[in-house]
Design a protein around this motif. Structure first.
Motif, PDB file in Angstrom:
ATOM      1  N   LEU A 287      27.665  17.777  48.452  1.00  0.00           N
ATOM      2  CA  LEU A 287      27.048  16.734  47.771  1.00  0.00           C
ATOM      3  C   LEU A 287      27.641  17.510  46.141  1.00  0.00           C
ATOM      4  O   LEU A 287      27.127  18.283  45.830  1.00  0.00           O
ATOM      5  CB  LEU A 287      25.395  16.559  47.806  1.00  0.00           C
ATOM      6  CG  LEU A 287      25.057  15.853  46.327  1.00  0.00           C
ATOM      7  CD1 LEU A 287      25.536  14.566  46.333  1.00  0.00           C
ATOM      8  CD2 LEU A 287      23.352  15.925  46.638  1.00  0.00           C
ATOM      9  N   GLN A 288      28.416  16.717  45.508  1.00  0.00           N
ATOM     10  CA  GLN A 288      29.125  16.828  44.434  1.00  0.00           C
ATOM     11  C   GLN A 288      28.294  16.245  43.290  1.00  0.00           C
ATOM     12  O   GLN A 288      28.245  14.966  43.388  1.00  0.00           O
ATOM     13  CB  GLN A 288      30.350  16.893  44.184  1.00  0.00           C
ATOM     14  CG  GLN A 288      31.344  17.858  44.897  1.00  0.00           C
ATOM     15  CD  GLN A 288      32.736  17.929  44.251  1.00  0.00           C
ATOM     16  OE1 GLN A 288      33.418  17.073  44.832  1.00  0.00           O
ATOM     17  NE2 GLN A 288      33.124  18.671  43.307  1.00  0.00           N
ATOM     18  N   GLY A 289      28.058  16.785  42.059  1.00  0.00           N
ATOM     19  CA  GLY A 289      27.222  16.120  40.851  1.00  0.00           C
ATOM     20  C   GLY A 289      27.365  17.111  39.717  1.00  0.00           C
ATOM     21  O   GLY A 289      27.177  18.283  39.957  1.00  0.00           O
ATOM     22  N   ASP A 290      27.856  16.298  38.457  1.00  0.00           N
ATOM     23  CA  ASP A 290      28.011  17.014  37.415  1.00  0.00           C
ATOM     24  C   ASP A 290      26.598  17.694  36.955  1.00  0.00           C
ATOM     25  O   ASP A 290      25.547  17.385  37.490  1.00  0.00           O
ATOM     26  CB  ASP A 290      28.493  16.309  36.329  1.00  0.00           C
ATOM     27  CG  ASP A 290      29.505  17.048  35.166  1.00  0.00           C
ATOM     28  OD1 ASP A 290      29.396  18.226  35.367  1.00  0.00           O
ATOM     29  OD2 ASP A 290      30.356  16.503  34.523  1.00  0.00           O
ATOM     30  N   VAL A 291      26.884  18.529  36.008  1.00  0.00           N
ATOM     31  CA  VAL A 291      25.444  19.406  35.609  1.00  0.00           C
ATOM     32  C   VAL A 291      24.729  18.058  35.011  1.00  0.00           C
ATOM     33  O   VAL A 291      24.908  17.074  34.232  1.00  0.00           O
ATOM     34  CB  VAL A 291      26.029  20.203  34.310  1.00  0.00           C
ATOM     35  CG1 VAL A 291      24.634  20.803  33.735  1.00  0.00           C
ATOM     36  CG2 VAL A 291      26.779  21.297  34.685  1.00  0.00           C
ATOM     37  N   GLY A 292      23.461  18.123  35.460  1.00  0.00           N
ATOM     38  CA  GLY A 292      22.359  17.203  34.836  1.00  0.00           C
ATOM     39  C   GLY A 292      22.327  15.827  35.608  1.00  0.00           C
ATOM     40  O   GLY A 292      21.830  14.678  35.273  1.00  0.00           O
ATOM     41  N   THR A 418      29.989  22.499  40.488  1.00  0.00           N
ATOM     42  CA  THR A 418      31.333  22.851  40.201  1.00  0.00           C
ATOM     43  C   THR A 418      32.237  21.828  40.404  1.00  0.00           C
ATOM     44  O   THR A 418      32.507  21.468  41.663  1.00  0.00           O
ATOM     45  CB  THR A 418      31.794  24.069  40.802  1.00  0.00           C
ATOM     46  OG1 THR A 418      30.744  25.371  40.623  1.00  0.00           O
ATOM     47  CG2 THR A 418      33.151  24.620  40.686  1.00  0.00           C
ATOM     48  N   PRO A 419      32.949  21.251  39.489  1.00  0.00           N
ATOM     49  CA  PRO A 419      33.809  20.012  39.827  1.00  0.00           C
ATOM     50  C   PRO A 419      34.944  20.186  40.833  1.00  0.00           C
ATOM     51  O   PRO A 419      35.804  21.226  40.316  1.00  0.00           O
ATOM     52  CB  PRO A 419      34.248  19.516  38.521  1.00  0.00           C
ATOM     53  CG  PRO A 419      33.218  20.136  37.557  1.00  0.00           C
ATOM     54  CD  PRO A 419      32.968  21.362  38.196  1.00  0.00           C
ATOM     55  N   ILE A 420      35.132  19.467  41.806  1.00  0.00           N
ATOM     56  CA  ILE A 420      36.341  19.758  42.679  1.00  0.00           C
ATOM     57  C   ILE A 420      37.087  18.384  42.648  1.00  0.00           C
ATOM     58  O   ILE A 420      36.346  17.737  43.329  1.00  0.00           O
ATOM     59  CB  ILE A 420      36.003  20.531  43.868  1.00  0.00           C
ATOM     60  CG1 ILE A 420      35.003  21.764  43.787  1.00  0.00           C
ATOM     61  CG2 ILE A 420      37.251  20.816  44.787  1.00  0.00           C
ATOM     62  CD1 ILE A 420      34.721  22.115  45.336  1.00  0.00           C
ATOM     63  N   PRO A 421      38.185  18.259  42.400  1.00  0.00           N
ATOM     64  CA  PRO A 421      38.963  16.919  42.685  1.00  0.00           C
ATOM     65  C   PRO A 421      38.777  16.462  44.159  1.00  0.00           C
ATOM     66  O   PRO A 421      38.688  17.487  45.115  1.00  0.00           O
ATOM     67  CB  PRO A 421      40.392  16.999  42.398  1.00  0.00           C
ATOM     68  CG  PRO A 421      40.380  18.199  41.465  1.00  0.00           C
ATOM     69  CD  PRO A 421      39.200  19.249  41.600  1.00  0.00           C
ATOM     70  N   ARG A 422      38.610  15.404  44.403  1.00  0.00           N
ATOM     71  CA  ARG A 422      38.216  14.836  45.849  1.00  0.00           C
ATOM     72  C   ARG A 422      39.122  15.439  46.882  1.00  0.00           C
ATOM     73  O   ARG A 422      38.974  15.898  47.954  1.00  0.00           O
ATOM     74  CB  ARG A 422      38.200  13.269  45.876  1.00  0.00           C
ATOM     75  CG  ARG A 422      37.705  12.877  46.985  1.00  0.00           C
ATOM     76  CD  ARG A 422      37.452  11.073  47.058  1.00  0.00           C
ATOM     77  NE  ARG A 422      37.028  10.935  48.452  1.00  0.00           N
ATOM     78  CZ  ARG A 422      35.603  10.762  48.474  1.00  0.00           C
ATOM     79  NH1 ARG A 422      34.866  11.060  47.768  1.00  0.00           N
ATOM     80  NH2 ARG A 422      35.336  10.236  49.812  1.00  0.00           N
ATOM     81  N   THR A 423      40.488  15.289  46.518  1.00  0.00           N
ATOM     82  CA  THR A 423      41.546  15.722  47.414  1.00  0.00           C
ATOM     83  C   THR A 423      41.402  17.135  47.915  1.00  0.00           C
ATOM     84  O   THR A 423      41.337  17.554  48.885  1.00  0.00           O
ATOM     85  CB  THR A 423      43.090  15.487  47.061  1.00  0.00           C
ATOM     86  OG1 THR A 423      43.070  15.998  45.567  1.00  0.00           O
ATOM     87  CG2 THR A 423      43.120  13.779  46.923  1.00  0.00           C
ATOM     88  N   THR A 424      41.097  17.994  46.725  1.00  0.00           N
ATOM     89  CA  THR A 424      40.817  19.226  46.855  1.00  0.00           C
ATOM     90  C   THR A 424      39.678  19.600  47.734  1.00  0.00           C
ATOM     91  O   THR A 424      39.875  20.310  48.768  1.00  0.00           O
ATOM     92  CB  THR A 424      40.861  20.137  45.558  1.00  0.00           C
ATOM     93  OG1 THR A 424      41.804  19.680  44.933  1.00  0.00           O
ATOM     94  CG2 THR A 424      40.738  21.509  45.743  1.00  0.00           C
ATOM     95  N   ALA A 425      38.479  18.993  47.523  1.00  0.00           N
ATOM     96  CA  ALA A 425      37.276  19.082  48.044  1.00  0.00           C
ATOM     97  C   ALA A 425      37.599  18.901  49.596  1.00  0.00           C
ATOM     98  O   ALA A 425      37.019  19.581  50.601  1.00  0.00           O
ATOM     99  CB  ALA A 425      36.320  18.144  47.652  1.00  0.00           C
TER     100      ALA A 425
END
Length: 668
Positions: A287-292, A418-425
């Motif tokens: 699960l990715q989500g920016d700060v806040g 920690t933001p990771i571009p979708r392809t990298t993730a």
């Protein structure tokens, strides 16, 4: 692993109990730890020049003979200036140091020395301020002093030169004992350095190119280990018998009584996670989500659904402060009975620990939050249905695996800001489903980011005082705990200074070297308003949620990556008050990078800028991230290397030739 690598550092000559304790502050306990304690940066001392050929502003090495030194007192107790004049026959150079006892005797007239520093012209004579130096024997060259020189993280009381000599000797003696875990056919196919050679080049590279090759080898090793773990995870996830998440009474009550409205993105992600964990087969998701963005509410909804399915949920966090906060938020959101949500900490009294462990074992505790304490072999669950890991990148692959090895085949939810571009993730976490919260809660204003230099420190103090008087609270972040190499102000010194400058304000101090009880007390005081200003290090980077906090001051921002600055900035503006982030820096050359950071609050955009400004493969040090899974590899710039490791593991799997999943140079 060769047992000699597991030996304590006390076996090293000159590392008595006192220095061993200082090394332990840096996380170093064994010879193996020392081998993988890579420099934080390097000094390029290959530019050896005659004094007459020096260029102002260009770092250089000079070999010259002392013409004598003079020392004089400066204003202030015990302050001294030592100036030594050097000559190499081509010109004169003055070297100036401050407060170094006995230096004028060490560099007495006729002493031959190598000096490294940044020259400037002063009255027609070249001058170096506080240059590094080494006394040379007659006829000796600067080989041990010049070249590419490692600079290691330090702690107060640990001599820099001793640490460099000790590590160099350890690498020479012990690096050849390292077993290379990557199959030889893979190393040859990918033209990878042997592990022992790579470790040696990471510490003392022959050239920038040899360092790049060594870093590539170390990064590939970490990514190869990650792909092995994912191969094992894929096989494990195919098993059935996992708990079924259900939208039962706990989940429905939580949804009905939330004190805020979920965003569409949060609701979508909750549905994805629960649907994926309701079929009886083990699920695994990032699960990715920016700060806040509200990841904690999503995790609570998932935990409630797991409990509704008759199973338990473990919540793993990198710090006790964050684990305690997650436990409190779970209790706030989910209508659990007393004792059904527990916090297990390493610092707990033995009796309380035994009681908590018994509750986990008999199933009366339904949600169990904690840090490394959850990884203890003594902790047993009645039926572990899910593991939620916050800030997952701070845990190694083997650490995560200890909980997931439970016979109940628990679901896995890993969360990261920690933001990771979708392809990298997808490349790095190909065994996981991916969910992204792509919006923030309504009404949350963007954080204003300002740049300031130290000349504005008095004005900054007045601003902080006004903010506190108006009901806000202030974080003040410093890059180090105590005095060490470099000029950056330590958290301890800044705390003492602020206490003197702002006597009406209640100020707390928190850093990683404090006892757990002291850290918790400082954070509790700040949350409750008993203190209004919290001085700390990047221990405050992750997950601390104080809605009243409205200002964060970050000193020496040039020492951080932009993504880390973004994490720190996210500590403010989480409530009704607007947030302000002030970057306090004297590094003029870093201003363009910081201006780009100040211009956006988008974590993915910041990650892109961070990669651009950092470059891909320049001679640079290795950040020490404690328990982070990756030390040499970089999630952004090593995507192609990760794809290569992924293909190699898939080919080995197809042939049935996979080595054990725990393979890693940096075993956890």
């Amino acid at each position: 692993m060769d047992e000699r690598l597991s030996a304590p550092l006390s076996v090293i000559k000159g590392a008595g109990p006192r220095r061993a304790a200082l090394l332990e502050k840096l996380g170093l306990r064994t010879i193996y730890d020392l081998l993988f304690f890579f420099p934080r940066k390097y000094e390029d001392r290959r530019n050896v020049r005659k004094i007459s050929a020096l260029v102002p502003g260009a770092p250089s090495v000079v070999i010259a003979r002392s013409r004598g030194c003079e020392a004089r007192a400066l204003p202030g107790r015990g302050r001294r200036l030592i100036k030594c004049r050097f000559s190499d026959g081509s010109g004169l150079l003055d070297a100036v140091w401050f407060n170094i006892k006995g230096l004028e005797n060490s560099l007495g007239e006729g002493t031959r020395a190598a000096l490294y520093g940044v020259p400037s012209l002063r009255g027609g004579v070249f001058e170096m301020l506080s240059p590094e130096f080494e006394i040379l024997k007659e006829g000796a060259g600067p080989e041990s002093f010049a070249g590419i020189v490692p600079v290691y993280p330090l702690t107060a009381g640990l001599p820099k030169n001793w640490l460099c000599r000790t590590i160099a000797a350890a690498v020479k003696t012990y690096a050849p004992l390292l077993e290379d875990p990557i199959p030889q056919e893979i190393r040859e196919k990918n033209k990878l350095m042997p592990l022992a050679e790579a470790v040696a080049q990471m510490h003392a590279p022959d050239s920038p190119q040899s360092w790049k090759e060594a870093r590539r080898r170390m990064a590939y090793g970490e990514l190869f280990a990650l792909q092995l773990a994912m191969a094992a995870s894929r096989a494990r996830n195919a098993k059935s018998g996992a708990a079924r998440a259900k939208r039962g009474p706990l989940f429905l009550a939580m949804m009905e009584n939330l004190p805020f409205k979920l965003t569409d993105s949060q609701q979508k992600v909750i549905d994805e996670i629960i649907d994926g964990a309701s079929a009886g087969a083990q699920s695994a998701r990032l699960l990715q989500g920016d700060v806040g963005s509200g990841k904690t509410a999503v995790a609570a909804a998932f935990a409630a659904a797991i409990c509704d399915g008759g199973a338990q949920c473990a919540v793993l966090a990198p710090t006790e402060a964050l684990a305690g906060q997650l436990c409190a938020q779970m209790k706030k959101y989910i209508p659990l009975a007393e004792g059904e949500c527990l916090l297990i900490k390493g610092s707990m009294p033995a009796a309380a620990r035994r009681k908590a462990e018994a509750s986990a074992a008999d199933g009366s505790a339904r949600i169990i939050a904690g840090t490394q304490a959850l990884l203890s072999e003594k902790l047993k669950f009645r039926k572990l249905g899910a593991v939620v890991i916050d800030e997952q990148q701070r845990f190694g692959v083997r650490q995560r695996g200890r909980l997931l090895a439970d016979a109940a085949h628990p679901h896995l939810l890993m969360m990261s800001a920690t933001p990771i571009p979708r392809t990298t993730a997808l490349t790095l976490y190909g065994d996981l489903d991916l969910s992204v919260i792509d919006s923030v809660p309504a009404g949350r204003a963007p954080i204003e980011t300002r740049l300031a230099d130290y000349a504005k420190l008095p004005e900054l103090l007045r601003f902080a005082a006004r903010e506190i008087l108006a009901g806000g609270r202030v974080y003040w972040i410093c890059p180090r705990v105590e005095e060490g190499d470099g000029a950056a102000v330590s958290a301890v010194k800044r705390y003492e200074w602020l206490v003197k400058k702002l006597p009406p304000v209640k100020i707390s101090l928190v850093h990683g070297q404090l006892e757990s009880a002291d850290k918790e007390r400082a954070l509790a005081d700040f949350r409750s308003g008993a203190s209004q200003l919290l001085v700390g290090t990047t221990v405050l980077e992750v997950g601390i949620d104080v809605p009243e906090a409205s200002v964060i001051v970050i000193e020496s921002p040039e020492r951080y990556g932009l993504s880390q600055l973004h994490q720190l900035r996210g500590r403010v503006g989480r409530g009704a008050r607007r947030g302000v982030c002030i970057l306090l820096s004297s590094a003029a050359e870093d201003v363009p990078r910081l201006r780009k950071f100040a211009a956006t609050n988008d974590g993915f955009e910041i990650a892109r800028i961070d990669l651009e400004t950092r470059g891909a493969g320049e001679l640079a040090g290795i950040a020490q991230h404690g328990d982070a899974g990756l030390k040499s590899a970089d999630l952004a710039r090593d995507a192609e290397l990760a794809m290569l490791a992924r293909r190699d593991v898939q080919e080995l799997a197809a042939r049935g030739g996979l080595p054990p999943a725990e393979t890693s140079e940096r075993k956890k």
